[in-house]
Design an enzyme around this catalytic site. Structure first.
Site, PDB file in Angstrom:
ATOM      1  N   ALA A 112       0.840  -1.200   0.000  1.00  0.00           N
ATOM      2  CA  ALA A 112       0.000   0.000   0.000  1.00  0.00           C
ATOM      3  C   ALA A 112       0.874   1.249   0.000  1.00  0.00           C
ATOM      4  O   ALA A 112       1.759   1.387   0.855  1.00  0.00           O
ATOM      5  CB  ALA A 112      -0.904  -0.001   1.227  1.00  0.00           C
TER       6      ALA A 112
ATOM      7  N   CYS B 189      -3.203  -4.905  -2.973  1.00  0.00           N
ATOM      8  CA  CYS B 189      -2.270  -4.305  -2.011  1.00  0.00           C
ATOM      9  C   CYS B 189      -2.625  -4.702  -0.582  1.00  0.00           C
ATOM     10  O   CYS B 189      -3.797  -4.710  -0.215  1.00  0.00           O
ATOM     11  CB  CYS B 189      -2.317  -2.771  -2.087  1.00  0.00           C
ATOM     12  SG  CYS B 189      -2.215  -2.071  -3.746  1.00  0.00           S
ATOM     13  N   CYS B 190      -1.612  -4.999   0.190  1.00  0.00           N
ATOM     14  CA  CYS B 190      -1.730  -5.015   1.650  1.00  0.00           C
ATOM     15  C   CYS B 190      -0.543  -4.224   2.178  1.00  0.00           C
ATOM     16  O   CYS B 190       0.036  -3.428   1.446  1.00  0.00           O
ATOM     17  CB  CYS B 190      -1.794  -6.435   2.208  1.00  0.00           C
ATOM     18  SG  CYS B 190      -0.317  -7.430   1.904  1.00  0.00           S
ATOM     19  N   LYS B 191      -0.168  -4.416   3.408  1.00  0.00           N
ATOM     20  CA  LYS B 191       0.910  -3.596   3.969  1.00  0.00           C
ATOM     21  C   LYS B 191       2.209  -3.763   3.186  1.00  0.00           C
ATOM     22  O   LYS B 191       2.893  -2.790   2.898  1.00  0.00           O
ATOM     23  CB  LYS B 191       1.123  -3.953   5.445  1.00  0.00           C
ATOM     24  CG  LYS B 191       2.202  -3.124   6.123  1.00  0.00           C
ATOM     25  CD  LYS B 191       2.173  -3.277   7.625  1.00  0.00           C
ATOM     26  CE  LYS B 191       2.530  -4.674   8.068  1.00  0.00           C
ATOM     27  NZ  LYS B 191       2.642  -4.778   9.537  1.00  0.00           N
TER      28      LYS B 191
END
Length: 913
Positions: free
Chosen positions: A358, A830-832
């Site tokens: 992200a 997206c993730c972290k």
């Protein structure tokens, strides 16, 4: 940069080289012998596809849970090297393994190489170290497999002492390329008998770029990883799947280009502040403070660019580096994830997803939230800064930057076209004179139009009152009366004055003077046009008489047409340049004064927010440019897509998996602003003039143009509108659904309003794009568009799911992704850090597509999913990031995950995120 060659071409080259070598050996009568072991290493890619039969358990009442460990014994060595293993197959004495064992071309394997297969029975796989017991083993030489008739061996498994037989194991060999032409199928077991799928690795950019796209895509993609599978379909046939993952050079190229633009823009702004002229002490002190802070920020950008210039090695930023200051502009773990499906009865299909962490300012931290909250708070505080500076709305500060940008762009163009006009006059060339005048007129009209704005006039007055010795006859009063504000709105301009102390009237300042100044530019241009018309007249009409009849010439000082053309035009062109120079000086100063207020009202928060926004935008833009280029290459032969691209624009859909709890809420706020800012990006496709195919970025913070370069042959495939340089619009949308244990806390004890608002806002943007699409595109332009109601139904379903506010409603993700694919959009997940949750999402998406679009056998859905997560590209992504083949989940965390987002046992555990 390493040049990638398709494996079939490589084989052809080697065969040719061998023939030449043979000729050389005959001609020279050399005694040299060429090792066939070496040939084996170069020409073949090995995939061992094992299956066991009739395994014998230690006790009859226990079902077997088995896997095979593969070890290698190289020639002239006496130590076995553990190489690989299959997945665990439970509850059967005849296990068929989905996971093949691959030996890529760079692996040193020879005919004399021995391979040992050891079968283990797993008693407890929930532990970090799998509890297992030995069942049996066997060994074979690679040459035995290669030289066997069907390149298949059936081997006997025996106990460690070599005495007791405990079953058999079948090993098949697949050569590189056989799955491409569809002619060779070394495994003949029926699908209903659970024939095993093959997993193997590809080389170079095979499949990602293809032969035609190699030059331009190889400039963008690097270090590909490729796995191949075969899964059964519902009608007992076989589909072949190539899963690929590649880094991109754009991870560093785009941020470096962007920072370089920021430096140039900020240096220009600082100089404009210095060029404001003499100011009263209050304003001068304000300017000095602003310039000092701006110089510090500028120095930081220059240092960052210098550090990035030193970077060598990997072309991606690992998840472990997301908090590093020198890399904060670089996107996290940016990759292309592609699935290429070849079905027996369906057309081959490509499915691409860009995976990236992200976009967020991790080094800056999230103690006070992310950009969405910080910008709102800053704007509210700036409205109440007291009387030390003048408040201008964000719309007006953006307008000021636009005016300055237009000045910097148009002034040199006008000057250049004026010089070309004089050059045409000196050459006495009528056609050249006409063309030069046309270009000069167009640019000058744009120039004049740029200053027809109330903001410029009011800012000039504000600047006048800030000069030394300025004395007001009466106290400051609000400039925007209700009547005037209505007039401004009627003219299409936002009201620039919302503060009591904003801009006072001053009786000594002539507001009409500005109108006369910029109007003089138009009048002087009319004089130039009138003179050119006269010079081009064929009949000798009296200049004086025509001047009386032509109102456009009334302000011109030169009326005679005798003598040299250059001499006649020169004084008029000089007058035009002088008038333009006066406008530029005043407009630049007034707009710089507006920007001074913006900066002064919020030091140092304003500059820190600009830095944070630049960081987040840089990460987002690098991913967008990658996604656009990949989509362009896959759609070059799709006329419907190309028409959609220049007629409507490109939909870009982001899937977020962040929670709305603690730091991830701040990340989501950053991400939402960064993706929204991509609306100010336009793309332009140009023909490459060299072998450097990397994109070129131009523009400023409020408006960027990305020039994508294509080789001549590919450029010719584009519609005329695109070839002529039409700017292509982007429509980014973000949908987020938190799925981890932190989201559970947010749903039960915290607040999910942020996620709900983001999803609702972006649903409206998606609906706007769909409406625009249906208005501008023919109904048969998309493969799925004949199902008009299908898209409408999906949008309505998405709307209902967003309104439902259901916990961890991943249906929102599936619907948004499906709509995006049907509208020819670009998909992002997206993730972290784009490593763990992202891997669960993209593998689930791939298997769902295989099930819904390609008839994957329902009994193989979970097995295919586990196979991709255990042995596919995404576990390789984990390894690249944290040097460990473990998804960073624990059992407690996974209990909070939706069912299909949980990895198979043995693939998760303690690891860095």
């Amino acid at each position: 940069m390493r040049t990638h060659i398709h494996i079939l071409e490589l084989m052809s080259l080697w065969h040719g080289a061998l023939q030449k070598l043979q000729v050389f050996l005959v001609e020279t009568k050399s005694q040299f012998t060429f090792s066939q072991s070496f040939l084996l290493r170069i020409l073949f890619l090995f995939v061992l596809s094992p299956a066991c039969k009739d395994l014998v358990a230690a006790t009859r009442d226990r079902k077997l849970n088995t896997f095979i460990q593969v070890s290698v014994l190289h020639p002239a060595e006496h130590i076995l090297t553990r190489y690989s293993s299959t997945e665990i197959v439970e509850g059967t004495k005849d296990p068929l393994f989905l996971t093949g064992v691959t030996f890529p071309p760079e692996y040193p394997i020879y005919e004399e190489t021995k391979i040992k297969l050891t079968v283990y029975d797993v008693k407890d796989k929930s532990q970090d170290t799998v509890s297992r017991s030995f069942l049996g083993c066997t060994t074979f030489r690679v040459a035995d497999l290669v030289k066997s008739k069907e390149q298949q061996l059936t081997l006997t498994l025996k106990t460690s002492d070599g005495g007791k037989t405990v079953g058999t194991i079948e090993v098949n060999l697949v050569k590189m390329g056989e799955l491409e032409d569809g002619e060779t199928d070394p495994i003949t077991t029926d699908a209903q008998d659970q024939k095993c799928a093959l997993v193997r690795e590809c080389t170079a950019t095979e499949g990602i770029s293809g032969k035609d796209n190699l030059p331009s895509l190889s400039a963008v993609l690097k270090n590909p990883i490729c796995k191949l599978y075969r899964f059964p379909t519902s009608d007992n046939k076989w589909m072949r799947i190539r899963e690929q993952m590649a880094e991109t050079t754009l991870s560093f190229h785009v941020p470096k280009e962007l920072i370089n633009l920021h430096i140039k823009e900020d240096m220009r702004r600082n100089q404009e502040l210095k060029d404001l002229g003499e100011l009263a002490p209050h304003w001068d002190n304000m300017r000095k403070s602003v310039i000092a802070h701006c110089d510090q920020m500028l120095s930081m950008y220059q240092d960052t660019l210098a550090e990035l210039g030193k970077h060598t090695g990997s072309s991606f930023k690992s998840s472990c580096s997301k908090g590093e200051k020198t890399l904060e502009f670089i996107p996290i773990n940016l990759h292309l994830q592609r699935m290429h499906v070849h079905s027996p009865q369906l057309k081959d299909s490509l499915y691409d997803v860009i995976t990236v962490g992200a976009p967020a300012a991790h080094f800056q931290g999230f103690k006070n939230g992310g950009l969405r909250k910080l910008l709102s708070k800053f704007e509210a505080e700036r409205r109440n800064t007291g009387y030390q500076c003048i408040y201008y709305s964000p719309e007006n500060t953006a307008k000021a930057k636009e005016v300055l940008s237009n000045i910097n762009h148009l002034q040199p163009l006008i000057s250049s076209h004026a010089d070309l006009l004089l050059n045409s006059a000196s050459q006495h060339s009528p056609d050249s004179l006409k063309n030069s005048l046309k270009m000069l007129s167009e640019k000058t009209e744009l120039f004049v139009h740029a200053f027809k704005d109330q903001l410029v006039r009011s800012a000039l007055l504000a600047l006048y009152t800030a000069r030394p010795g300025s004395v007001l006859k009466k106290p400051a009063v609000p400039r925007n009366t209700t009547e005037e504000e209505g007039d401004l709105q009627h003219q299409g301009h936002p009201s620039q004055i919302k503060r009591q102390d904003s801009i006072p009237h001053h009786s000594e300042y002539d507001e009409e003077e500005w109108d006369r100044v910029w109007a003089n530019v138009g009048k002087s241009l009319n004089c130039v046009i009138a003179m050119v018309d006269r010079l081009l007249e064929k009949d000798n009409v009296s200049s004086t008489k025509e001047g009386e009849n032509d109102p456009s010439a009334a302000d011109c000082k030169v009326f005679h047409t005798g003598g040299d053309w250059y001499e006649q035009l020169y004084p008029l062109v000089i007058t035009l340049k002088d008038c333009m120079g006066e406008v530029v000086t005043r407009a630049k100063q007034s707009m710089a004064f507006v920007l001074l207020q913006e900066l002064a009202c919020g030091l140092p928060q304003c500059l820190m927010l600009t830095l944070r926004r630049d960081i987040v935008f840089s990460q987002a833009l690098a991913g967008l440019v990658c996604g656009f280029i990949i989509k362009l290459h896959t759609g070059l032969h799709d006329q419907g897509f190309l028409q959609q691209l220049h007629t409507v624009g490109l939909l870009v859909q982001y899937e977020g998996l962040l929670s709305t709890y603690s730091e991830e809420a701040g990340m989501l706020e950053d991400m939402a602003v960064g993706i929204s800012d991509l609306q100010k990006v336009m793309f332009k496709i140009i023909e490459a003039k060299s072998e450097d195919f990397l994109p070129i970025i131009t523009g400023r913070r409020e408006h960027y143009v990305i020039e994508v370069q294509l080789p001549a042959k590919m450029f010719e495939l584009l519609p005329q509108e695109i070839k002529e340089g039409k700017l292509l619009r982007m429509y980014p949308v973000l949908f987020n659904v938190g799925i981890n244990e932190q989201q559970t806390l947010a749903e039960r004890f915290g607040d999910t309003t942020l996620q709900e608002n983001i999803n609702q806002e972006n649903l409206e943007l998606l609906k706007e794009y769909y409406k625009l699409f249906t208005e501008k595109m023919p109904p048969d332009c998309l493969p799925h568009f004949q199902e008009q109601n299908d898209l409408k139904g999906l949008l309505e379903n998405l709307h209902q799911n967003i309104q439902a506010k259901k916990r961890k409603n991943v249906e929102i993700m599936w619907l948004a992704a499906t709509i995006c694919r049907k509208l020819n959009g670009v998909r992002f997940t997206c993730c972290k850090s784009a490593k763990d949750r992202t891997s669960m999402s993209v593998t689930l998406e791939q298997c769902s597509i295989l099930r819904d679009e390609h008839q994957l056998h329902k009994d193989f859905f979970i097995r295919a999913l586990d196979c991709m997560r255990r042995e596919g590209c995404r576990i390789e992504n984990v390894l690249k990031n944290v040097k460990c083949r473990k998804y960073a989940f624990n059992m407690i965390q996974l209990m909070a995950f939706p069912k299909y987002y949980r990895p198979p046992e043995g693939t998760y555990g303690k690891a860095d995120t």
